[in-house]
Motif scaffolding. Sequence first.
Motif, mmCIF file in Angstrom:
data_model
loop_
_atom_site.group_PDB
_atom_site.id
_atom_site.type_symbol
_atom_site.label_atom_id
_atom_site.label_comp_id
_atom_site.label_asym_id
_atom_site.label_seq_id
_atom_site.Cartn_x
_atom_site.Cartn_y
_atom_site.Cartn_z
ATOM 1 N N THR A 89 -21.560 15.965 26.099
ATOM 2 C CA THR A 89 -22.992 15.791 25.890
ATOM 3 C C THR A 89 -23.718 17.014 26.447
ATOM 4 O O THR A 89 -23.588 17.321 27.625
ATOM 5 N N PRO A 90 -24.481 17.710 25.607
ATOM 6 C CA PRO A 90 -25.185 18.898 26.087
ATOM 7 C C PRO A 90 -26.364 18.523 26.982
ATOM 8 O O PRO A 90 -26.853 17.390 26.946
ATOM 9 N N ASP A 91 -26.821 19.486 27.753
ATOM 10 C CA ASP A 91 -27.977 19.285 28.635
ATOM 11 C C ASP A 91 -29.289 19.529 27.896
ATOM 12 O O ASP A 91 -30.341 19.583 28.517
ATOM 13 N N PHE A 92 -29.221 19.715 26.589
ATOM 14 C CA PHE A 92 -30.412 19.997 25.793
ATOM 15 C C PHE A 92 -30.310 19.237 24.474
ATOM 16 O O PHE A 92 -29.258 18.711 24.125
ATOM 17 N N ILE A 93 -31.412 19.179 23.751
ATOM 18 C CA ILE A 93 -31.416 18.502 22.451
ATOM 19 C C ILE A 93 -30.820 19.462 21.424
ATOM 20 O O ILE A 93 -31.280 20.596 21.291
ATOM 21 N N PHE A 94 -29.800 19.001 20.726
ATOM 22 C CA PHE A 94 -29.179 19.867 19.730
ATOM 23 C C PHE A 94 -29.772 19.583 18.359
ATOM 24 O O PHE A 94 -30.280 18.504 18.082
ATOM 25 N N GLY A 95 -29.704 20.572 17.506
ATOM 26 C CA GLY A 95 -30.231 20.433 16.149
ATOM 27 C C GLY A 95 -29.513 21.382 15.218
ATOM 28 O O GLY A 95 -28.366 21.767 15.445
ATOM 29 N N ARG A 96 -30.204 21.790 14.192
ATOM 30 C CA ARG A 96 -29.615 22.645 13.161
ATOM 31 C C ARG A 96 -29.077 23.961 13.733
ATOM 32 O O ARG A 96 -28.019 24.424 13.347
ATOM 33 N N GLY A 97 -29.784 24.551 14.651
ATOM 34 C CA GLY A 97 -29.335 25.802 15.261
ATOM 35 C C GLY A 97 -28.015 25.646 15.983
ATOM 36 O O GLY A 97 -27.169 26.537 15.965
ATOM 37 N N TYR A 98 -27.828 24.499 16.608
ATOM 38 C CA TYR A 98 -26.577 24.228 17.319
ATOM 39 C C TYR A 98 -25.424 24.112 16.321
ATOM 40 O O TYR A 98 -24.345 24.639 16.546
ATOM 41 N N THR A 99 -25.670 23.443 15.203
ATOM 42 C CA THR A 99 -24.643 23.333 14.147
ATOM 43 C C THR A 99 -24.307 24.715 13.606
ATOM 44 O O THR A 99 -23.147 25.015 13.330
ATOM 45 N N ASN A 100 -25.302 25.585 13.484
ATOM 46 C CA ASN A 100 -25.049 26.959 13.045
ATOM 47 C C ASN A 100 -24.154 27.698 14.032
ATOM 48 O O ASN A 100 -23.284 28.482 13.629
ATOM 49 N N MET A 101 -24.351 27.463 15.336
ATOM 50 C CA MET A 101 -23.488 28.094 16.346
ATOM 51 C C MET A 101 -22.041 27.620 16.193
ATOM 52 O O MET A 101 -21.106 28.399 16.355
ATOM 53 N N ILE A 102 -21.866 26.347 15.878
ATOM 54 C CA ILE A 102 -20.520 25.812 15.667
ATOM 55 C C ILE A 102 -19.885 26.494 14.455
ATOM 56 O O ILE A 102 -18.733 26.930 14.504
ATOM 57 N N MET A 103 -20.642 26.612 13.373
ATOM 58 C CA MET A 103 -20.099 27.254 12.165
ATOM 59 C C MET A 103 -19.769 28.722 12.433
ATOM 60 O O MET A 103 -18.768 29.239 11.918
ATOM 61 N N ASP A 104 -20.560 29.381 13.257
ATOM 62 C CA ASP A 104 -20.256 30.775 13.634
ATOM 63 C C ASP A 104 -18.903 30.842 14.340
ATOM 64 O O ASP A 104 -18.128 31.778 14.123
ATOM 65 N N GLN A 105 -18.609 29.877 15.195
ATOM 66 C CA GLN A 105 -17.320 29.839 15.883
ATOM 67 C C GLN A 105 -16.160 29.692 14.903
ATOM 68 O O GLN A 105 -15.068 30.184 15.143
ATOM 69 N N PHE A 106 -16.402 28.992 13.793
ATOM 70 C CA PHE A 106 -15.374 28.827 12.761
ATOM 71 C C PHE A 106 -15.303 30.035 11.829
ATOM 72 O O PHE A 106 -14.454 30.099 10.959
ATOM 73 N N GLY A 107 -16.246 30.967 11.977
ATOM 74 C CA GLY A 107 -16.252 32.147 11.106
ATOM 75 C C GLY A 107 -16.824 31.855 9.735
ATOM 76 O O GLY A 107 -16.482 32.514 8.748
ATOM 77 N N ILE A 108 -17.733 30.900 9.668
ATOM 78 C CA ILE A 108 -18.336 30.524 8.376
ATOM 79 C C ILE A 108 -19.694 31.138 8.238
ATOM 80 O O ILE A 108 -20.507 31.068 9.108
#
Length: 108
Positions: A89-108
């Motif tokens: 559980t993050p210490d902040f509210i996650f949203g679309r930007g957070y999902t983009n960070m995840i996709m960046d980790q996958f190289g997408i």
Amino acid sequence: RSSSGFFACINYRSKYICTLYVKFLSMIEKEINISGTNINYFEGGNGKIIIFLHGWGQSSVCFLEVAEKIKKGYKVFLLDLPGFGKSGTPDFIFGRGYTNMIMDQFGI
């Protein structure tokens, strides 16, 4: 109820059942760290990428059976969103930007 006799959407805290089911399906369970929060996900297959994002109160387990069937033609990622499933559980509210960070980790 799925054709395998397994309820696809279960409480992910039932780790023993999920572990057995994942081994049966041959999906690889992994974890990445995004902004200090561990994100759990499953990966499998090869080809064009499909990312499965579960709804509120669910986890990646909901997609295991369908992902197993389509991973023969696609590379699939099944994410436990932050605060759900086995993800932290993050210490902040996650949203679309957070999902983009995840996709960046996958190289997408």
